[in-house]
Design a protein around this motif. Structure first.
Motif, short mmCIF file in Angstrom:
data_model
loop_
_atom_site.label_atom_id
_atom_site.label_comp_id
_atom_site.label_asym_id
_atom_site.label_seq_id
_atom_site.Cartn_x
_atom_site.Cartn_y
_atom_site.Cartn_z
N ALA A 55 0.82 -1.21 0.00
CA ALA A 55 0.00 0.00 0.00
C ALA A 55 0.86 1.26 0.00
CB ALA A 55 -0.92 -0.01 1.22
N TYR A 209 -8.23 6.44 -6.14
CA TYR A 209 -7.44 5.24 -5.90
C TYR A 209 -5.99 5.47 -6.32
CZ TYR A 209 -12.23 3.48 -6.08
OH TYR A 209 -13.57 3.30 -5.88
N HIS A 235 -6.15 -1.22 -5.27
CA HIS A 235 -5.60 0.13 -5.32
C HIS A 235 -6.00 0.85 -6.60
CE1 HIS A 235 -3.60 -0.52 -1.63
NE2 HIS A 235 -2.71 -1.38 -2.09
N ILE A 493 -9.93 2.37 -0.91
CA ILE A 493 -9.65 1.00 -1.35
C ILE A 493 -10.85 0.53 -2.15
CG2 ILE A 493 -9.34 -1.40 -0.62
CD1 ILE A 493 -6.86 0.24 -0.14
#
Length: 511
Positions: A55, A209, A235, A493
């Motif tokens: 992430a 995103y 993502h 997300i």
């Protein structure tokens, strides 16, 4: 010690790949992540680190595009539950029918030790039975294996490209050519393989995103690779999963790991389908694959081929073992790498020490000399590390230019987790909470980290007009799934939808 473990693994990987050292301060992890589950290994550390890094690298790509920084938050227990996500999903409020494992996918005693088999694919199962020359029953296989030594059977299976592993300790593994080679292998490698101009990053405005607008060709199978693609889809990337209509599938795994993606099928033995994949490649940002080393290269889709066809591409691969090492061509899976790599022996010894302290030597002596991890931790960790590598390489295409190759292996992932050391047995098994039971209604802990997503009917209304046709989950309209454990301070997300079959979409990019 635990505080060092929190920052150490993430910072080491992050800085090794040339990413800004200060950015690691934006990664917020559980301070005391272990024990997060009943295991002697630091699985909480591994889970939150791998998920967090994937992430954080996506967030850095977002920063390069927009100038906006993001914090990444990961809870270790949530990360552990996501490391077992394929166990807990439901379809229309029910558990999916069928078994994840064939009954022969188990560990068996040999004349000098133990060997684990992997027989989930029909051709692998039949190949093992052909070696043993026995009936396809667990009892018959167990009897036949008592005539073999563990490493002898493993060697024959490897030679025939089948899936088996002799049970080894760390000490035994370290003395093998593989163990010697692996000693200095990093969990993720990112290598420049071609020249290309720097990627132009355009701030599209109102970006929700981190990887929005990125196109990914996902040619992966079974678990680690599909987890990587699922993560990149979460993502915001457009992930197109490409499988063959003529290769066996594991539907109970595919239905969970394909969520958030679009799915299509191409037969690369057909010139028209191979050319279609080349057309898709020319507009892709990432090509990720998990076939046997050299398998796609022989068809013109190796790293250098892709870099030539699409300068600026990120070509990523996941495999059991590293190219150039003694076992580079060996087919293997998480359970087998755990077995041959020493994890099953170490876990068993730690558990026996715990039982010895709690109940005495007599009870400890009754235990088998092997014990699997509570989940497929190698597959999940490798999948998230590969997603990190891909996002980091995408950043390099913007800051340095060029085409890049990313590699992750299950063997190197095992060594990465092994380097964290082991918990005291009483801490591991006395304080480590077990995984929640699988069932309906969902266990309260699973329900708290789950969300419901809808079926994606695809371009064909959920059914393909192609020759092969993907195996479908009948009747499914909704899925309950574990939410992604990473959370951003501002970005979203994308949980997405579930195609529930492998040929739901046309082989084309979204506009």
């Amino acid at each position: 010690m635990l505080r060092d473990l929190i920052g150490g693994p993430a910072k080491t990987i992050w800085v090794r790949h040339g990413l800004p050292p200060d950015d690691i301060g934006n990664l917020r992890l559980t301070e005391m992540p272990d024990p997060s589950v009943d295991s002697s290994f630091h699985l909480g550390t591994a889970a939150q680190t791998a998920i967090g890094l994937s992430a954080l690298a996506a967030a850095h790509f977002h920063f390069l595009r927009t100038g906006e920084e993001e914090e990444v938050h990961v809870d270790a227990r949530h990360a552990i539950l996501e490391f077992n996500s394929e166990t807990y999903y439901t379809i229309d409020g029910k558990l999916p029918e069928g078994k994840l494992l064939d009954e022969l996918s188990d560990i068996f005693k040999t004349k000098d030790g133990y060997v684990r088999l992997h027989a989930n694919f029909p051709h692998h199962k039949q190949g093992l039975l052909d070696i043993l020359q026995c009936e396809p029953t667990k009892a018959a296989v167990a009897a036949a294996l008592t005539e073999w030594s563990a490493e002898e059977f493993e060697a024959v299976a490897f030679q025939r490209h089948l899936c088996a592993a002799a049970l080894r300790s760390f000490e035994t593994m370290d003395m093998t050519p593989h163990g010697i080679y692996q000693a200095n292998v990093n969990p993720v490698t990112i290598t420049k393989i071609g020249d290309a101009p720097k990627r132009e990053l355009v701030n599209l405005g109102n970006i929700q995103y981190a990887l929005e607008g990125i196109r990914i060709l996902d040619l992966t199978r079974v678990l680690a690779g599909p987890i990587c693609g699922r993560t990149l889809a979460a993502h915001g990337a457009d992930v197109l999963l490409v499988t063959s209509p003529y290769l066996p599938a594991l539907t109970l795994l595919d239905v969970e790991t394909s969520r958030g993606k679009r799915t299509t099928q191409l037969d690369l033995d057909k010139p028209s389908d191979a050319e279609r994949l080349r057309t898709l490649l020319r507009d892709a940002d990432v090509f990720v694959q998990s076939y046997r080393p050299g398998g796609l290269a022989a068809r013109g889709f190796g790293p250098e081929d892709c870099a030539a066809a699409r300068p600026g591409i990120v070509h990523a691969s996941i495999s059991a073992f590293s190219p150039g090492e003694p076992w580079e061509d060996v087919k293997s899976f998480d359970s087998l790498v755990q077995t041959l790599g020493g994890f099953n022996v170490q876990e068993a010894e730690s558990y026996a020490d715990y039982i010895r302290e709690m109940a005495g030597e007599e009870e400890a002596a009754k235990l088998p000399p092997y014990r699997a991890l509570p989940m497929r931790a190698l597959d999940h960790a490798a999948g998230f590390l590969l997603a990190f590598g891909i996002a980091a390489a995408l950043c390099k295409t913007a800051t340095e230019g060029g085409s890049w190759e990313v590699r992750v292996t299950l063997g190197a992932t095992l060594l990465w987790i092994r380097r964290f050391g082991n918990l005291h047995p009483v801490t591991a098994f006395g304080e480590g909470p077990p995984l929640p039971p699988r069932g309906v209604p969902l266990d309260p802990e699973i329900e708290a980290v789950s969300t419901t997503i809808e079926r994606d009917p695809g371009d064909f209304g959920g059914r393909s007009g192609g020759e092969g046709g993907g195996e479908e989950v009948p009747g499914g309209q909704t899925m309950s799934v574990i939410r992604h454990a990473a959370r951003f301070s501002g970005l979203q997300i994308r949980e997405g939808k579930a195609p529930m079959r492998l040929d739901a979409h046309k082989p084309e990019w979204l506009p």
